[in-house]
Design an enzyme around this catalytic site. Structure first.
Site, PDB file in Angstrom:
ATOM      1  N   SER A 182       0.799  -1.238   0.000  1.00 23.80           N
ATOM      2  CA  SER A 182       0.000   0.000   0.000  1.00 23.80           C
ATOM      3  C   SER A 182       0.824   1.277   0.000  1.00 23.80           C
ATOM      4  O   SER A 182       0.274   2.359  -0.222  1.00 23.80           O
ATOM      5  CB  SER A 182      -0.929   0.035   1.214  1.00 23.80           C
ATOM      6  OG  SER A 182      -2.020  -0.813   1.004  1.00 23.80           O
ATOM      7  N   LYS A 219       0.473   3.391  -2.945  1.00 26.03           N
ATOM      8  CA  LYS A 219      -0.689   4.279  -3.137  1.00 26.03           C
ATOM      9  C   LYS A 219      -0.284   5.757  -3.072  1.00 26.03           C
ATOM     10  O   LYS A 219      -0.985   6.620  -3.608  1.00 26.03           O
ATOM     11  CB  LYS A 219      -1.760   3.978  -2.083  1.00 26.03           C
ATOM     12  CG  LYS A 219      -2.375   2.575  -2.225  1.00 26.03           C
ATOM     13  CD  LYS A 219      -3.214   2.239  -0.999  1.00 26.03           C
ATOM     14  CE  LYS A 219      -3.817   0.852  -1.073  1.00 26.03           C
ATOM     15  NZ  LYS A 219      -4.493   0.476   0.203  1.00 26.03           N
ATOM     16  N   TYR A 265      -3.601  -2.433 -10.282  1.00 26.70           N
ATOM     17  CA  TYR A 265      -3.481  -2.283  -8.820  1.00 26.70           C
ATOM     18  C   TYR A 265      -2.549  -3.336  -8.202  1.00 26.70           C
ATOM     19  O   TYR A 265      -1.680  -3.006  -7.389  1.00 26.70           O
ATOM     20  CB  TYR A 265      -4.882  -2.334  -8.187  1.00 26.70           C
ATOM     21  CG  TYR A 265      -4.860  -2.310  -6.691  1.00 26.70           C
ATOM     22  CD1 TYR A 265      -4.642  -1.125  -5.990  1.00 26.70           C
ATOM     23  CD2 TYR A 265      -5.041  -3.486  -5.950  1.00 26.70           C
ATOM     24  CE1 TYR A 265      -4.599  -1.112  -4.603  1.00 26.70           C
ATOM     25  CE2 TYR A 265      -5.010  -3.478  -4.560  1.00 26.70           C
ATOM     26  CZ  TYR A 265      -4.784  -2.281  -3.896  1.00 26.70           C
ATOM     27  OH  TYR A 265      -4.737  -2.277  -2.519  1.00 26.70           O
ATOM     28  N   TYR A 270      -4.839   3.948   7.966  1.00 29.21           N
ATOM     29  CA  TYR A 270      -6.231   3.475   8.034  1.00 29.21           C
ATOM     30  C   TYR A 270      -6.829   3.773   9.409  1.00 29.21           C
ATOM     31  O   TYR A 270      -6.723   4.897   9.887  1.00 29.21           O
ATOM     32  CB  TYR A 270      -6.313   1.977   7.672  1.00 29.21           C
ATOM     33  CG  TYR A 270      -5.485   1.678   6.465  1.00 29.21           C
ATOM     34  CD1 TYR A 270      -5.892   2.138   5.208  1.00 29.21           C
ATOM     35  CD2 TYR A 270      -4.272   1.020   6.554  1.00 29.21           C
ATOM     36  CE1 TYR A 270      -5.121   1.912   4.091  1.00 29.21           C
ATOM     37  CE2 TYR A 270      -3.489   0.794   5.438  1.00 29.21           C
ATOM     38  CZ  TYR A 270      -3.917   1.253   4.215  1.00 29.21           C
ATOM     39  OH  TYR A 270      -3.144   1.043   3.117  1.00 29.21           O
ATOM     40  N   VAL A 298       1.231  -3.805   3.785  1.00 24.05           N
ATOM     41  CA  VAL A 298       1.175  -5.123   4.434  1.00 24.05           C
ATOM     42  C   VAL A 298       2.415  -5.980   4.159  1.00 24.05           C
ATOM     43  O   VAL A 298       2.528  -7.073   4.698  1.00 24.05           O
ATOM     44  CB  VAL A 298      -0.113  -5.929   4.089  1.00 24.05           C
ATOM     45  CG1 VAL A 298      -1.337  -5.301   4.707  1.00 24.05           C
ATOM     46  CG2 VAL A 298      -0.261  -6.138   2.596  1.00 24.05           C
TER      47      VAL A 298
HETATM   48  O1  DON Z   1      -4.982  -4.572  -1.556  1.00 21.85           O
HETATM   49  C1  DON Z   1      -4.380  -5.164  -0.684  1.00 21.85           C
HETATM   50  O2  DON Z   1      -4.963  -5.796   0.179  1.00 21.85           O
HETATM   51  C2  DON Z   1      -2.863  -5.089  -0.675  1.00 21.85           C
HETATM   52  N1  DON Z   1      -2.341  -5.155  -2.011  1.00 21.85           N
HETATM   53  C3  DON Z   1      -2.371  -3.829  -0.042  1.00 21.85           C
HETATM   54  C4  DON Z   1      -2.900  -3.621   1.352  1.00 21.85           C
HETATM   55  C5  DON Z   1      -1.972  -2.882   2.238  1.00 21.85           C
HETATM   56  O3  DON Z   1      -0.787  -2.848   2.050  1.00 21.85           O
HETATM   57  C6  DON Z   1      -2.606  -2.268   3.444  1.00 21.85           C
HETATM   58  N2  DON Z   1      -1.636  -1.554   4.252  1.00 21.85           N
HETATM   59  N3  DON Z   1      -1.232  -1.700   5.340  1.00 21.85           N
END
Ligand code: DON
Length: 304
Positions: free
Chosen positions: A64, A67, A189, A240, A258
């Site tokens: 993420s 982003k 994405y 978040y 993540v």
């Molecule tokens: O969309 C997802 O679930 C992952 N590609 C990215 C989520 C993420 O990194 C949330 N951050 N802490």
């Protein structure tokens, strides 16, 4: 003068007690193939002086954190029009929550929840003939390193198992807030999330946000005011439903992923990146959060 190198070394030994706490992300199966107890921290001052402790040369999945770059590119293309399709308010919800998106009629709360990042992905897919290539070039130029790349295995692994993101994309589509096909947007994405960097590369690529100056090949890509806005969204939404906690305990704009990475900036001072794969229940790195809290405590400087 602060001795950043010795501060980072102190931090490394003081976070040791957290080794083994938390879990690596396994809902993207390929992400679970990681050494769980690694820790690295890189800090780069505006003059380029850098300080590194731990595993700062090992690549990890930025997830993420990407982003921030997709927001930066979409904002540079769309300007203020962007905010018609995505908001700038903290969500107070998990990153992949769908409930708020339905109540709020397909307008995601902010560009960092997954729904918001799918909208910025859609904008980038609409903007280029080869969006993944263009995005990768953009990230490479932020980092000043052409070796930055996607990890195709991680991208495929997320594409194959990303049911919640598919649900979010369908919800967005039903509200008319995705212009391209769901598969095109999801493919973009999962690739943006699969980008790999070391701590040092990640800190380097966040320097423009700290520097309040973003020029690529002599051209201004984001104005000072646009950078200020991105930094504000990092502060209010970068973690978040743990964004308040990060502002409270660390006091810097930042963004987590993540894959266990966190990038943060102290405007006009430094950019810093940590990596430690075990996550808390909100999806943020346990040791990374603690390390950054110790950084602003030991240096005595934060944005507050
Ligand atoms: O969309 C997802 O679930 C992952 N590609 C990215 C989520 C993420 O990194 C949330 N951050 N802490």
């Amino acid at each position: 003068m602060l001795n950043y190198q010795s501060i980072l070394s102190e931090i490394e030994s003081e976070v040791n007690y957290l080794k083994g706490v938390g879990n690596v992300a396994a809902y993207i199966p390929e992400l679970a193939n990681v050494s769980q107890d690694h820790f690295g921290i890189s800090l780069i001052l505006l003059n380029g002086e850098n300080h590194n402790v731990g595993q700062t040369h090992q690549k990890f999945s930025i997830q993420s954190i990407s982003k921030v770059f997709s927001l930066a590119l979409a904002f540079s293309i769309q300007g203020e029009k962007l905010w018609r399709r995505v908001g700038v308010e903290p969500s107070g919800n998990p990153f992949n929550s769908i409930v708020q998106l339905e109540y709020e009629k397909g307008i995601p709360r902010n560009p960092f929840v997954n729904a918001g990042a799918l909208v910025t992905a859609d904008i980038l897919v609409s903007s280029y003939d080869h969006p993944k290539k263009e995005f990768l070039e953009f990230v490479r130029s932020f980092c000043g390193d052409n070796s930055i790349d996607f990890n195709e295995k991680v991208a495929q692994s997320e594409f194959d198992c990303g049911w919640k993101n598919a649900a979010l994309a369908n919800m967005l589509k039903s509200h008319g807030n995705l212009k391209n096909t769901i598969d095109e947007v999801l493919d973009f994405y999962v690739h943006q999330c699969s980008i790999e960097m070391t701590c040092l590369q990640l800190a380097q690529s966040f320097l423009p946000f700290a520097n309040q100056n973003c020029e690529i090949n002599g051209e201004v890509v984001l104005t000072k005011s646009e950078l200020k806005r991105i930094n504000a969204i990092m502060l209010s939404c970068g973690f978040y439903d743990e964004s308040g906690e990060f502002a409270f305990s660390v006091g810097l704009p930042g963004k987590s992923g993540v894959g266990g990475g966190i990038a943060a900036i102290h405007p006009l001072h430094y950019a810093v990146a940590t990596w430690s794969p075990r996550l808390n229940e909100k999806g943020n790195s346990v040791i990374g959060m603690k390390a950054l809290e110790l950084l602003t405590t030991k240096t005595g400087i934060s944005i507050f």
